[in-house]
Design an enzyme around this catalytic site. Structure first.
Site, PDB file in Angstrom:
ATOM      1  CB  ILE A  92      -0.898   0.034   1.257  1.00  0.00           C
ATOM      2  CG1 ILE A  92      -1.697  -1.272   1.381  1.00  0.00           C
ATOM      3  CG2 ILE A  92      -1.839   1.223   1.224  1.00  0.00           C
ATOM      4  CD1 ILE A  92      -2.175  -1.550   2.786  1.00  0.00           C
ATOM      5  CB  CYS A  93       1.475   3.888  -2.355  1.00  0.00           C
ATOM      6  SG  CYS A  93       2.316   5.457  -2.504  1.00  0.00           S
ATOM      7  CB  ALA A  94      -1.115   4.807   2.806  1.00  0.00           C
TER       8      ALA A  94
END
Lengths: 153, 386
Positions: A92-94
Site C-alpha cells: 500500500i502506498c499511503a
C-alpha cells in the site's frame, strides 16, 4: 521482560477485545506481538461493496516509534483491493505508513484510515507502475521508499 | 481466569493496567478519560518524567527523546519546528500522575465494592484489585516517609514533619522557624532565608557551613559530625545542578574521542565506530530522560547502565535477524549487484548499457500518471521519467 512495544500492543489488543473494532473492521488473529490480521470492508455506497479484504500488520521491536509494516494479504485466494494506491502484491502506498507515521497512531487508526482510503476511491484501477513494482518489490513494504504526492487520499 | 496461565501473552495481558479497568462513562463519569489523559500517547503508560513541547503536548521524556531522534516533529499535532531543546519538564503533571497512581487502586476498589453491593456478586477480579491496592499502599507509605524528607537535610527532617502535622498556614513565622524558600521550596530558617536566596539556594549560609566549606577547600579535616552532614547535603545540591548531556557531532570526533566520552560514564568501549556512536546516542537519551524526572523519582546511574545494556542486546538481536534474512537481502540488492557487475565490465556491456534496460533495473522508479506518485526501492535519487 516486556518491552515497550509488547506492552503497548497488549494495551491495544485489550481495547480491541473489550471495546470491539469500528464497523467493518474485524480482528482475525493476534496470537503474538509480531503479526496481526484484520478483515476490512467498506460500509455503505462504494466501489468495494460486498468485498472483504485481509490486512496484515507486522510489528518490530521499535513499535510504536517505528511504523508497522502493513499490507493486504494476497495468499490463499485472498485479493488486494483494486485501487490506485494498492499494488497487486498487497503493498500500500499511503503516507501514514511511511514518513507520516506518528507513534500516537494505533493499529485501529491505521485500519480506519485505509478503510476511508478505499471508501473515497472513484475509479477501480491498479497503480500505473504496478507490474514494474511487483517484479522487484521487497518482501517488507517498509523497505520501499514511496513518494506521496496525492493529497486527496 | 486466575491469571496464572503459563502463556506469556496471558500473563502480560493480566499484568497490564489500562483505562479499561474503569467502567464506562455512564457508570463512573470521567474516570476512564482521566486515566487516559494521564498516559503518554506514545507508550500508553502513565507519564514517566513528563515533558512538554512548545505546542503544549506532553510525553514521557524517554519516548519523545527517542522519537525526536528519528524525526523532528510533534507526534500529536505534527508541528515540525520542534527539537530536544524545546522540551520542558512538567513537574505538575508528574505530581498529578503519582497521586493518581496512588489513589487508582483504591478508587477501583471502591467502585468494586459499590458494584458488588449493588448486585451481590464477588468477581474473581476483585481479588486482584485488592492485592494491587495493598502493594500500592505500601509504596505510598514508603513514599511519604522517605519522599518529603529527601530534599531536606537530616537536622530539619523532624521539624518538617511537625510543622506539616500542625497548622502551617496561620501563624506568623518567627526568626527561628523553618519557612519554605520561595525559589527552591527547601525549608530554611526564616532568619537565614535572605542569605539562602542570595547564595542561589545552594546552601543555608550559616557560619558553620561556610567554615566547613573553607575546611574542605583548605584540606583541613573537620572532625565534627556536623561537617559530615554538610558534605552529604552538598552532594545532593550538586546533583540538582547536573546539566543535561549535550548531543555530540560524532562526525568530527575520532574513535578515540568517542571512547573517551563513553568511559567518562563507565560505559563499555567495545565494538566498531557505529556501535560506539549508537551506544553514546542512546546513553544521552537515557541519561537526559532520567534527568527530567524529579529527584526522588530518578534512577541511579547504575540502573541506567543496565538499561543501556538491555537496549543494546535488543538492538543486536534485531540486526542479526535482518542479516539472516539472506534471500530478501539478495532480492533487494539484486539490481545493485547487477549494476556493479555491469560497471565492472565496461567493454563487454558498452552497447547494452546505452540501452535503457540496465538503468531501469538500477533504480526501481515509476510514476503514477495521474498523481505523480514515484515509487523507489533504492536509496539512489536518479528517477527516470518515462
Amino acid at each position: 521482560m516486556s518491552s515497550i512495544s509488547a506492552r503497548r500492543l497488549a494495551k491495544e489488543l485489550a481495547e480491541i477485545h473489550s471495546e470491539g473494532c469500528p464497523v467493518g473492521i474485524n480482528l482475525v488473529k493476534a496470537d503474538d506481538f509480531t503479526c496481526w490480521w484484520f478483515t476490512i470492508e467498506v460500509m455503505g455506497e462504494s466501489l468495494y461493496q460486498d468485498e472483504k479484504f485481509t490486512l496484515q500488520f507486522r510489528f518490530d521491536s521499535g513499535y510504536p516509534i517505528s511504523s508497522p509494516a502493513v499490507q493486504f494479504v494476497v495468499t490463499d485466494g485472498k485479493q488486494a483491493p483494486i485501487h490506485p494506491h494498492v499494488y497487486s502484491n498487497g503493498h500500500i502506498c499511503a503516507s501514514i505508513l511511511g514518513n507520516e507515521w506518528s507513534p500516537v497512531l494505533s493499529v485501529v487508526a491505521v485500519c480506519v484510515t485505509l478503510q476511508s482510503m478505499l471508501a473515497s476511491c472513484k475509479e477501480k484501477q491498479r497503480p500505473v507502475d504496478n507490474d514494474r513494482y511487483i517484479r522487484h518489490a521487497p518482501d517488507n513494504p517498509k523497505k520501499t521508499q514511496f513518494h506521496y504526492d496525492d493529497d486527496t487520499v | 481466569m486466575t491469571g496464572f496461565s503459563d502463556k506469556r501473552l496471558d500473563k502480560l495481558m493480566n499484568d497490564i493496567q489500562d483505562p479499561l479497568d474503569f467502567p464506562e462513562n455512564t457508570a463512573a463519569p470521567g474516570l476512564r478519560s482521566l486515566d487516559t489523559a494521564l498516559r503518554c500517547p506514545i507508550c500508553s503508560e502513565f507519564f514517566e518524567g513528563p515533558v512538554t513541547l512548545i505546542c503544549g503536548h506532553c510525553f514521557c521524556s524517554l519516548c519523545i527523546r527517542t522519537f525526536l531522534g528519528t524525526k523532528q516533529e510533534c507526534p500529536t499535532c505534527r508541528r515540525t519546528d520542534v527539537n530536544e531543546g524545546h522540551l520542558r519538564v512538567n513537574p505538575v503533571m508528574e505530581e498529578t500522575v503519582l497521586s493518581w497512581q496512588n489513589s487508582r487502586s483504591f478508587i477501583l476498589q471502591l467502585l468494586k465494592v459499590g458494584e458488588s453491593r449493588q448486585n451481590g456478586v464477588h468477581g474473581s477480579k476483585k481479588r486482584r484489585k485488592i492485592d494491587d491496592s495493598d502493594s500500592d499502599l505500601d509504596a505510598e507509605r514508603i513514599g511519604s516517609s522517605s519522599g518529603r524528607g529527601a530534599r531536606d537535610d537530616d537536622s530539619d527532617d523532624s521539624t518538617v514533619k511537625i510543622s506539616e502535622v500542625g497548622e502551617t498556614e496561620l501563624h506568623t513565622p518567627k526568626p527561628n522557624d523553618f519557612v519554605p524558600c520561595p525559589v527552591c521550596s527547601k525549608r530554611v530558617l526564616l532568619k537565614d532565608i535572605n542569605i539562602h536566596i542570595d547564595n542561589g539556594c545552594k546552601e543555608k549560609a550559616d557560619p558553620s557551613s561556610s567554615k566547613s566549606q573553607w575546611a574542605g577547600i583548605l584540606g583541613t579535616k573537620s572532625q565534627t559530625a556536623k561537617s559530615t552532614k554538610r558534605k552529604g547535603k552538598e552532594v545532593v545540591s550538586s546533583d540538582d545542578e547536573d546539566l543535561p548531556l549535550p548531543k555530540k557531532s560524532y562526525g568530527t570526533l575520532k574513535d578515540k574521542a568517542i571512547k573517551e566520552l563513553l568511559s567518562e560514564h563507565n560505559l563499555p568501549t567495545t565494538g566498531d565506530r557505529n556501535t560506539l556512536i549508537a551506544r553514546h546516542q542512546q546513553w544521552v537519551i537515557i541519561y537526559n530522560a532520567n534527568r527530567d524526572k524529579s529527584s526522588k523519582q530518578r534512577k541511579s546511574i547504575e540502573i541506567l547502565r543496565q538499561e543501556l545494556k538491555q537496549w543494546e542486546s535488543r538492538q543486536k538481536g534485531k540486526s542479526k535477524t535482518e542479516i539472516s534474512d539472506a534471500t530478501t537481502y539478495q532480492r533487494e540488492q539484486k539490481s545493485e549487484f547487477e549494476r556493479l557487475v555491469n560497471a565492472a565490465r565496461p567493454k563487454k556491456t558498452t552497447p547494452s548499457s546505452l540501452s535503457p534496460v540496465p538503468q531501469v533495473r538500477s533504480v526501481h522508479v515509476s510514476f503514477h500518471k495521474d498523481d505523480n506518485t514515484i515509487v523507489l526501492d533504492s536509496e539512489e535519487e536518479t528517477p527516470r521519467i518515462s
